[in-house]
Design a protein around this motif. Structure first.
Motif, PDB file in Angstrom:
ATOM      1  N   ALA A  19       0.827  -1.215   0.000  1.00 12.20           N
ATOM      2  CA  ALA A  19       0.000   0.000   0.000  1.00 12.20           C
ATOM      3  C   ALA A  19       0.856   1.257   0.000  1.00 12.20           C
ATOM      4  O   ALA A  19       0.573   2.211  -0.727  1.00 12.20           O
ATOM      5  CB  ALA A  19      -0.936  -0.008   1.208  1.00 12.20           C
ATOM      6  N   PHE A  20       1.919   1.274   0.803  1.00  8.83           N
ATOM      7  CA  PHE A  20       2.797   2.438   0.856  1.00  8.83           C
ATOM      8  C   PHE A  20       3.493   2.660  -0.479  1.00  8.83           C
ATOM      9  O   PHE A  20       3.659   3.792  -0.924  1.00  8.83           O
ATOM     10  CB  PHE A  20       3.835   2.305   1.964  1.00  8.83           C
ATOM     11  N   GLN A  22       2.374   1.775  -3.380  1.00 11.36           N
ATOM     12  CA  GLN A  22       1.393   2.126  -4.391  1.00 11.36           C
ATOM     13  C   GLN A  22       0.759   3.498  -4.152  1.00 11.36           C
ATOM     14  O   GLN A  22       0.655   4.308  -5.067  1.00 11.36           O
ATOM     15  CB  GLN A  22       0.306   1.061  -4.433  1.00 11.36           C
ATOM     16  N   LYS A  23       0.337   3.768  -2.919  1.00 14.14           N
ATOM     17  CA  LYS A  23      -0.446   4.972  -2.635  1.00 14.14           C
ATOM     18  C   LYS A  23       0.239   5.953  -1.690  1.00 14.14           C
ATOM     19  O   LYS A  23      -0.290   7.021  -1.429  1.00 14.14           O
ATOM     20  CB  LYS A  23      -1.785   4.581  -2.009  1.00 14.14           C
ATOM     21  N   GLU A  26       0.267   7.776   3.431  1.00  9.91           N
ATOM     22  CA  GLU A  26      -1.007   8.316   3.923  1.00  9.91           C
ATOM     23  C   GLU A  26      -2.161   7.348   3.709  1.00  9.91           C
ATOM     24  O   GLU A  26      -3.296   7.651   4.054  1.00  9.91           O
ATOM     25  CB  GLU A  26      -1.297   9.667   3.252  1.00  9.91           C
ATOM     26  N   THR A  27      -1.884   6.183   3.154  1.00 12.74           N
ATOM     27  CA  THR A  27      -2.911   5.158   2.995  1.00 12.74           C
ATOM     28  C   THR A  27      -3.606   4.941   4.330  1.00 12.74           C
ATOM     29  O   THR A  27      -2.963   4.871   5.375  1.00 12.74           O
ATOM     30  CB  THR A  27      -2.273   3.827   2.527  1.00 12.74           C
ATOM     31  N   SER A  28      -4.894   4.823   4.285  1.00 12.38           N
ATOM     32  CA  SER A  28      -5.687   4.626   5.492  1.00 12.38           C
ATOM     33  C   SER A  28      -5.277   3.340   6.217  1.00 12.38           C
ATOM     34  O   SER A  28      -5.179   2.277   5.604  1.00 12.38           O
ATOM     35  CB  SER A  28      -7.169   4.552   5.099  1.00 12.38           C
ATOM     36  N   GLU A  31      -7.878   0.789   5.889  1.00  8.86           N
ATOM     37  CA  GLU A  31      -7.828   0.054   4.627  1.00  8.86           C
ATOM     38  C   GLU A  31      -6.775  -1.052   4.689  1.00  8.86           C
ATOM     39  O   GLU A  31      -7.000  -2.164   4.208  1.00  8.86           O
ATOM     40  CB  GLU A  31      -7.519   1.009   3.469  1.00  8.86           C
ATOM     41  N   ILE A  32      -5.636  -0.757   5.285  1.00  3.70           N
ATOM     42  CA  ILE A  32      -4.586  -1.771   5.425  1.00  3.70           C
ATOM     43  C   ILE A  32      -5.098  -2.938   6.262  1.00  3.70           C
ATOM     44  O   ILE A  32      -4.929  -4.105   5.890  1.00  3.70           O
ATOM     45  CB  ILE A  32      -3.310  -1.158   6.037  1.00  3.70           C
ATOM     46  N   ARG A  35      -7.656  -4.946   4.196  1.00  3.22           N
ATOM     47  CA  ARG A  35      -7.001  -5.751   3.159  1.00  3.22           C
ATOM     48  C   ARG A  35      -6.228  -6.922   3.753  1.00  3.22           C
ATOM     49  O   ARG A  35      -6.065  -7.958   3.113  1.00  3.22           O
ATOM     50  CB  ARG A  35      -6.079  -4.873   2.310  1.00  3.22           C
ATOM     51  N   ARG A  50       1.373   5.098  13.195  1.00  2.00           N
ATOM     52  CA  ARG A  50       1.693   4.960  11.765  1.00  2.00           C
ATOM     53  C   ARG A  50       3.207   4.880  11.581  1.00  2.00           C
ATOM     54  O   ARG A  50       3.712   4.088  10.792  1.00  2.00           O
ATOM     55  CB  ARG A  50       1.120   6.152  10.996  1.00  2.00           C
TER      56      ARG A  50
END
Length: 182
Positions: A19-20, A22-23, A26-28, A31-32, A35, A50
């Motif tokens: 996720a980091f 890719q996005k 600040e990815t939620s 959401e992590i 997933r 974080r």
């Protein structure tokens, strides 16, 4: 740590790394967790902040990159092992790009992490370069520091949809230059 807790921890780190990269960092966190198939409470039990999650992901990425040098050396000729490792370095850079803001915070509070990472990466590439140089597969005048500077310059390329393709083309150019004059 219980086996299920270890699996959750490892899965969270794996999902967060993707996720980091890719996005961005600040990815939620929700959401992590989703997933990874766990609740957000599980994420916070393992990673209270974080920045803690970013630190664990960063450490995992640098250890994985360093360990890849040994594996690649066993599976390929020395020049191919070096090239493949450099391509993995691009993946490592992609993950760092996504974590840049949090890494700056960590750099100010945990310089030992970055010293450890720098040492691991330097040792890995030193071994690969030495083996390829000793076997005559790359130019004898190749200096590891110069190669690291060339690789890290990829980090400064502007973010764009074709960033990874461009980075891999640059690796191809570096490899061609390493082999020149053999």
């Amino acid at each position: 740590m219980r086996a299920d807790a270890r699996r959750n921890h490892d899965r969270l780190v794996e999902i967060a790394a993707a996720a980091f990269a890719q996005k961005g960092v600040e990815t939620s966190l929700e959401e992590i967790a989703r997933r990874a198939g766990v609740g957000v409470g599980t994420l916070y039990r393992h990673f209270p902040t974080r920045e803690h999650l970013v630190e664990v992901v960063y450490r995992r990425e640098m250890q994985s990159l360093a360990a890849a040098a040994q594996t690649l050396s066993q599976e390929h000729s020395s020049d191919v092992a070096l090239e493949e490792w450099m391509r993995r370095f691009v993946d490592y850079i992609a993950a760092k790009r996504g974590m840049a803001n949090s890494l700056k915070i960590l750099m100010n509070s945990n310089s030992a992490l970055f010293a450890e990472g720098s040492g691991l990466i330097r040792t890995a590439i030193d071994g690969l370069v030495k083996a390829a140089r000793d076997e005559g597969r790359i130019r004898a005048d190749i200096d590891t520091t110069d190669l690291l500077h060339a690789l890290t310059s990829i980090y400064s390329m502007p973010a764009s949809p074709e960033w990874r393709d461009r980075a891999n083309r640059l690796i191809g150019l570096l490899v061609d230059g390493l082999r020149a004059g053999r």
